[in-house]
Design an enzyme around this catalytic site. Structure first.
Site, PDB file in Angstrom:
ATOM      1  N   LYS A 283       0.866  -1.184   0.000  1.00 45.86           N
ATOM      2  CA  LYS A 283       0.000   0.000   0.000  1.00 45.86           C
ATOM      3  C   LYS A 283       0.903   1.235   0.000  1.00 45.86           C
ATOM      4  O   LYS A 283       1.852   1.314   0.784  1.00 45.86           O
ATOM      5  CB  LYS A 283      -0.904  -0.054   1.244  1.00 45.86           C
ATOM      6  CG  LYS A 283      -2.152   0.774   1.117  1.00 45.86           C
ATOM      7  CD  LYS A 283      -3.194   0.415   2.160  1.00 45.86           C
ATOM      8  CE  LYS A 283      -4.320   1.439   2.129  1.00 45.86           C
ATOM      9  NZ  LYS A 283      -5.461   1.101   2.953  1.00 45.86           N
ATOM     10  N   GLU A 368     -20.043  -5.274   9.166  1.00 42.45           N
ATOM     11  CA  GLU A 368     -21.051  -4.510   9.900  1.00 42.45           C
ATOM     12  C   GLU A 368     -22.148  -5.400  10.478  1.00 42.45           C
ATOM     13  O   GLU A 368     -22.602  -5.194  11.608  1.00 42.45           O
ATOM     14  CB  GLU A 368     -21.670  -3.435   9.004  1.00 42.45           C
ATOM     15  CG  GLU A 368     -20.739  -2.271   8.685  1.00 42.45           C
ATOM     16  CD  GLU A 368     -19.684  -2.563   7.623  1.00 42.45           C
ATOM     17  OE1 GLU A 368     -19.778  -3.626   6.968  1.00 42.45           O
ATOM     18  OE2 GLU A 368     -18.769  -1.754   7.440  1.00 42.45           O
ATOM     19  N   ARG A 396     -26.017  -1.850   5.994  1.00 46.38           N
ATOM     20  CA  ARG A 396     -25.766  -3.282   5.809  1.00 46.38           C
ATOM     21  C   ARG A 396     -26.325  -4.137   6.931  1.00 46.38           C
ATOM     22  O   ARG A 396     -26.516  -5.328   6.766  1.00 46.38           O
ATOM     23  CB  ARG A 396     -24.256  -3.524   5.846  1.00 46.38           C
ATOM     24  CG  ARG A 396     -23.579  -3.220   4.616  1.00 46.38           C
ATOM     25  CD  ARG A 396     -22.881  -4.417   4.082  1.00 46.38           C
ATOM     26  NE  ARG A 396     -22.567  -4.076   2.720  1.00 46.38           N
ATOM     27  CZ  ARG A 396     -21.395  -4.278   2.165  1.00 46.38           C
ATOM     28  NH1 ARG A 396     -20.450  -4.873   2.844  1.00 46.38           N
ATOM     29  NH2 ARG A 396     -21.202  -3.944   0.919  1.00 46.38           N
TER      30      ARG A 396
HETATM   31  C1  LIG Z   1     -19.171  -1.756   3.959  1.00 45.02           C
HETATM   32  C2  LIG Z   1     -17.961  -0.885   4.138  1.00 45.02           C
HETATM   33  N1  LIG Z   1     -17.385  -0.804   5.357  1.00 45.02           N
HETATM   34  C3  LIG Z   1     -16.308  -0.030   5.525  1.00 45.02           C
HETATM   35  C4  LIG Z   1     -15.781   0.670   4.484  1.00 45.02           C
HETATM   36  C5  LIG Z   1     -14.619   1.604   4.709  1.00 45.02           C
HETATM   37  N2  LIG Z   1     -13.411   1.133   4.023  1.00 45.02           N
HETATM   38  C6  LIG Z   1     -13.063   1.588   2.823  1.00 45.02           C
HETATM   39  S1  LIG Z   1     -11.629   0.967   2.268  1.00 45.02           S
HETATM   40  C7  LIG Z   1     -11.465   0.044   3.658  1.00 45.02           C
HETATM   41  C8  LIG Z   1     -10.271  -0.849   3.804  1.00 45.02           C
HETATM   42  C9  LIG Z   1     -10.215  -1.826   2.701  1.00 45.02           C
HETATM   43  O1  LIG Z   1      -9.082  -2.599   2.827  1.00 45.02           O
HETATM   44  P1  LIG Z   1      -8.613  -3.415   1.566  1.00 45.02           P
HETATM   45  O2  LIG Z   1      -9.766  -4.036   0.904  1.00 45.02           O
HETATM   46  O3  LIG Z   1      -7.535  -4.312   2.009  1.00 45.02           O
HETATM   47  O4  LIG Z   1      -8.064  -2.311   0.578  1.00 45.02           O
HETATM   48  P2  LIG Z   1      -6.791  -1.361   0.783  1.00 45.02           P
HETATM   49  O5  LIG Z   1      -7.314  -0.129   1.420  1.00 45.02           O
HETATM   50  O6  LIG Z   1      -5.812  -2.098   1.588  1.00 45.02           O
HETATM   51  O7  LIG Z   1      -6.313  -1.091  -0.603  1.00 45.02           O
HETATM   52  C10 LIG Z   1     -12.508   0.248   4.535  1.00 45.02           C
HETATM   53  C11 LIG Z   1     -12.640  -0.368   5.850  1.00 45.02           C
HETATM   54  C12 LIG Z   1     -16.434   0.572   3.238  1.00 45.02           C
HETATM   55  N3  LIG Z   1     -16.037   1.265   2.188  1.00 45.02           N
HETATM   56  N4  LIG Z   1     -17.504  -0.227   3.097  1.00 45.02           N
END
Ligand SMILES: Cc1ncc(C[n+]2csc(CCOP(=O)(O)OP(=O)(O)O)c2C)c(N)n1
Ligand SMILES: CC(=O)[C@@H](O)[C@H](O)COP(=O)(O)O
Ligand SMILES: [Mg+2]
Length: 637
Positions: A283, A368, A396
């Site tokens: 990242k 969630e 959700r």
């Molecule tokens: C249902 C939901 N919960 C929480 C989020 C907030 N959120 C956006 S990106 C993220 C982290 C995602 O991690 P990953 O899939 O590993 O992607 P990275 O950021 O590491 O590229 C979160 C928790 C969201 N977008 N949707």
């Protein structure tokens, strides 16, 4: 973007020799760093998938082949390569392009995202549609992060895919991070896979055994064949989670090794059925500060690209800080309090509490639904969970709120963060609907503070009494006036609002911090000789009926103001009361209209939808007959 390459579409990209691609990646990164440094936005996830994005558009025939980005916060390189380079300066701005993939925006955005963990279901739907039509050549690719993979939805989709067996490729983009550190057993499993501790070690041991010069020759051919089959079909299969679900697992592969990626994707293309490619990335790749402090660089504000220093650092108090500090104070005196976050630890200001009392803060991953039922379980066993969820993500977990918490009258405090419009993330992320979807749930208490002091008091009240069942406190993203230095806690009466200002001509009922706009509007309206009363509802359920009787018996014109959808919202609750009680007054409701609110700063959106100070002044003057109503309630130019 490189002038000399002049890449506007994947077709341009596909005309390049594979040897030019790495250079192109450097130029994309540089463009991204420049852009986010001057505008802010989602950053390190996009930097991490530059090679992957180039390789995918190079190998696959997008947009005919379908490509879905999970969450979509990593899709900036995809946007740059699919015709949006010249509009990228407007990313996330009012009337600009979206920060997420959007079907309205481009044919290359096969599916709109913003909320996590939908990509595998969506691509499976498309893959099954192709299969149904007899199309066996189209390719279907979902890119999902290790964080997004923690959600139940992702596993529901894998379960279904392993059964249906359509042609699809899931790319697991494993950067070992969510927004904060990724939590949960799956992350450990993925790390084991990438470090080869179990699965890969087993694979190579078995390969060695089967190809050992002495051994197989001494075995009858049939025995060796059966052994090989058994090992591949059983031992190996069941030692890999994805293989066990009937999805072929490939990898891990270095997601920054572009030639390798292109090669592997080419090889995977003709393989039928569902496949998963485990891709390991960093990242923030290519911008040193973002490669270390991951949480800070997930979605930074403007920064100096040379030093990484944040520009325009915000020093104001936020509702989030008040929340984080208050919960620590309350938890220190009430041992029953537990905090829960579904993967929004820093966004919800729980980082300090996690440091101070790690055993009392659960980051349960992007889950969630589970978060709410987990809270219900804790509550059923006598603890008092403060389940902290962004309003939009709580959507959700609606059934869990109803079936697992409310129906069983369990004491769960729902701390509903990012309530109201959230700003530049746009329609996927606004907390527009929570009042409407919560206020019909029997027995729930729903409140929203007008200021920081009220907020603390509501959080205090939620734990200060007898059993109350679910207690929801909604609050917005962002700034509030700081707490008075000596502010202590007050226990508030449930379902009681307050009069902020007396007046003779019109009454305004507000819910939440938009009450600040009302206060300012009432002052301004004095100049128009309008004497406006202001009441803070504080609770949208139960309503303060005494206060409402006072208002409806005294005023012939009433306006409600809230930062949420009008349909079904707090104003609607007031209107129901008015009708049921037989009052006949003019009632105007201000809030979000019956449309998906667009993107822009919170201030711009409040103005656009007519419930900032200016909009309230205008509404009062209109209902008072002092100005003509404009043609439309709101317009986007
Ligand atoms: C249902 C939901 N919960 C929480 C989020 C907030 N959120 C956006 S990106 C993220 C982290 C995602 O991690 P990953 O899939 O590993 O992607 P990275 O950021 O590491 O590229 C979160 C928790 C969201 N977008 N949707
Ligand atoms: C993509 C996503 O869902 C998150 O990154 C979200 O944008 C965070 O919002 P806040 O910045 O308000 O925490
Ligand atoms: Mg990740």
């Amino acid at each position: 973007m490189p002038e000399h390459y002049n890449i506007d579409t994947p077709d341009d990209l596909r005309r390049l020799p594979v040897t030019s691609l790495q250079h192109l990646c450097g130029e994309i990164r540089s463009f991204l760093i420049d852009h986010v440094a001057s505008n802010g936005g989602h950053f390190s996830s996009s930097l991490g998938v530059v090679e992957l994005t180039v390789a995918l558009h190079y190998v696959f025939n997008t947009p005919e082949d379908k490509l879905v980005w999970d969450v979509g916060h990593q899709a900036y390189p995809h946007k740059l390569l699919t015709g949006r380079k010249s509009r990228f300066h407007s990313n996330r701005l009012l009337e600009g392009i979206s920060g997420f993939p959007s079907r309205d925006e481009s044919i290359y955005d096969a599916f709109g995202t913003g909320h996590s963990s939908t990509s595998i279901s969506a691509i499976l739907g498309m893959a099954c549609a192709a299969k149904y039509r007899g199309d066996h050549t189209r390719q279907h690719i979902a890119v999902i992060g290790d964080g997004a993979m923690t959600a139940g939805m992702a596993f529901e989709a894998l379960n279904n895919a392993g059964y249906e067996q359509p042609n699809m490729l899931v790319i697991l983009n494993d950067n070992n991070m969510s927004i904060d550190a990724n939590t949960g057993a799956l992350q450990n499993y993925l790390t084991e896979l990438t470090t080869g501790k179990h699965y890969n070690a087993l694979k190579s041991h078995i390969r060695k055994l089967l190809t050992h010069p002495g051994q197989p020759a001494n075995w009858p051919v049939e025995v060796a064949r059966k052994l090989q089959k058994a090992v591949k079909g059983g031992l190996l299969r069941y030692s890999n989670l994805f293989e066990a679900l009937n999805i072929r697992y490939f990898g891990p592969v270095d997601g920054h090794d572009l030639p390798k990626l292109v090669h592997v994707l080419e090889k995977l293309k003709p393989i039928p059925g569902p496949k998963l490619l485990h891709c390991v990335t960093t990242k923030g790749q290519g911008f040193a500060p973002a490669m270390t402090d991951h949480a800070k660089w997930h979605a930074p504000k403007k920064f100096d690209r040379a030093t990484g220093a944040t520009l325009d650092a915000d020093t104001t108090t936020t509702f989030q800080q008040v929340f984080g500090d208050t919960l620590i104070t309350l938890a220190n005196s009430n041992p029953k309090i537990i905090a829960i976050t579904p993967a929004m630890l820093s966004g919800s200001a729980l980082t300090n509490m996690k440091k101070q009392m790690p055993e009392r803060v659960f980051d349960v991953g992007i889950t969630e639904q589970h978060a709410v039922t987990f809270a219900a379980g804790l509550a059923a066993d006598g603890l008092l969970p403060y389940c902290t969820i962004y309003s939009t993500f709580l959507q959700r977990a609606y059934d869990q709120v109803i079936h697992d918490v409310a129906l069983q009258k369990l004491n769960v405090v729902f701390c509903i963060d990012r309530a109201g419009v959230t700003g530049q993330d746009g329609p996927t992320h606004h907390g527009a609907f929570d009042i409407a979807f919560l206020r019909c749930v029997p027995g729930i208490i729903g409140a929203s503070p007008m200021d920081a002091e009220d907020f603390r008091d509501l959080l205090f009240t939620a734990q200060a009494g007898e059993s109350h069942g679910p207690f929801a406190v909604r609050y917005p993203k962002g700034t509030t006036a700081p707490l008075p230095p000596t502010a202590g806690f007050r226990k508030l009466a449930i379902g009681k609002g307050r009069k902020i200002r007396s007046g003779r001509d019109i009454a305004i009922l507000s819910l939440g911090p938009v009450g600040q706009y009302v206060t300012a509007a009432c002052k301004e309206l004095e100049a128009y000789h309008l004497d406006v009363a202001h009441y803070d509802l504080r609770f949208f359920k139960p309503l303060d009926e005494t206060l409402l009787h006072e208002v409806f018996s005294r005023f012939s014109t009433v306006i409600t103001v809230e930062d949420g959808c009008i349909q079904g919202g707090a104003g609607s609750a007031v209107m129901e009361f008015m009708v049921e009680q037989g009052y006949h007054v003019t009632l105007k409701r201000l809030g979000l209209p019956d449309t998906f609110a667009t993107q822009g700063t919170q201030q711009q959106l409040h103005e656009l939808y007519g419930y900032d100070k200016k909009g309230i002044v205008q509404a009062v003057r209109e209902v008072a007959g002092r100005v003509k109503k404009p043609e439309a309630d709101f317009q986007i130019h």
